[in-house]
Design an enzyme around this catalytic site. Structure first.
Site, mmCIF file in Angstrom:
data_model
loop_
_atom_site.group_PDB
_atom_site.id
_atom_site.type_symbol
_atom_site.label_atom_id
_atom_site.label_comp_id
_atom_site.label_asym_id
_atom_site.label_seq_id
_atom_site.Cartn_x
_atom_site.Cartn_y
_atom_site.Cartn_z
ATOM 1 N N ASN A 26 0.906 -1.216 -0.113
ATOM 2 C CA ASN A 26 -0.049 -0.090 0.066
ATOM 3 C C ASN A 26 0.718 1.292 -0.073
ATOM 4 O OD1 ASN A 26 0.816 -0.098 2.736
ATOM 5 N ND2 ASN A 26 -1.187 -1.007 3.439
ATOM 6 N N HIS A 39 4.960 -0.039 0.803
ATOM 7 C CA HIS A 39 5.537 -0.784 1.536
ATOM 8 C C HIS A 39 4.470 -2.277 1.686
ATOM 9 C CE1 HIS A 39 2.985 1.220 4.489
ATOM 10 N NE2 HIS A 39 3.001 0.022 4.881
ATOM 11 N N GLN A 41 3.215 -5.879 2.980
ATOM 12 C CA GLN A 41 2.706 -6.443 4.218
ATOM 13 C C GLN A 41 2.287 -8.033 3.795
ATOM 14 O OE1 GLN A 41 0.603 -4.257 7.212
ATOM 15 N NE2 GLN A 41 0.951 -2.483 6.073
#
Length: 173
Positions: A26, A39, A41
């Protein structure tokens, strides 16, 4: 980054109790990101998230009623129509879904039906990098600023039946 996602997906999928590995990236304070750069996740869930479970049920029901693949038929229809196709490469296709849920939304599929990130071939991995960056730059150009986005991979559950799963990346803002 794609290699890191694939590596983490492979490792997390081997942990007992993990049923779904959700990989996403995002960017943008407008969607709640506190870092100034995109980055990624990765979540390893002990269940299949509700939206992915709903997509699997719809694909299964479609297969049982028509004998076809929901994802393959959607891709074929998008390519035949051509109006919403934004990328058509040797290994990847990207389009705006017919019933987009977000003001800016893209779905990216491999031409070859695969179910998981780790199933991507070297050629698919290489083309993805070029396609993905090009599409993100195109989104940035729409408003002339970096587009806030979420990019979420949808793939088969760790212990699920692959018959109704198809790997795809959804990008939306």
């Amino acid at each position: 980054v794609l290699e890191a996602w694939i590596d983490r997906d492979r490792e997390l999928s081997s942990i007992p109790g993990v049923e779904y590995v959700f990989v996403f990236e995002n960017r943008g304070v407008e969607i709640g990101v506190t870092l100034s750069h995109p980055h990624g996740q990765i979540y390893a869930y002990p269940f299949v998230p509700p939206r992915d479970e709903q997509m699997l049920r719809a694909a299964r029901a479609y297969r049982e009623s028509t004998g076809g693949s929901l994802h393959a038929d959607v891709i074929s229809a998008e390519l035949a129509d051509g109006e919403r196709v934004v990328y058509e490469g040797e290994h990847w296709i990207a389009f705006v879904p017919r019933a987009a849920r977000w003001p800016f939304e893209l779905q990216m599929y491999t031409r070859r039906p695969i179910s998981r990130l780790r199933d991507l071939s070297e050629a698919e991995r290489a083309e993805f990098a070029t396609m993905y960056l090009s599409l993100l730059r195109s989104l940035d150009a729409i408003l002339g600023v970096p587009m806030p986005y979420i990019a979420a991979w949808h793939q088969a559950p760790v212990h699920g039946d692959d018959a109704d799963s198809r790997l795809f990346l959804e990008v939306f803002s």
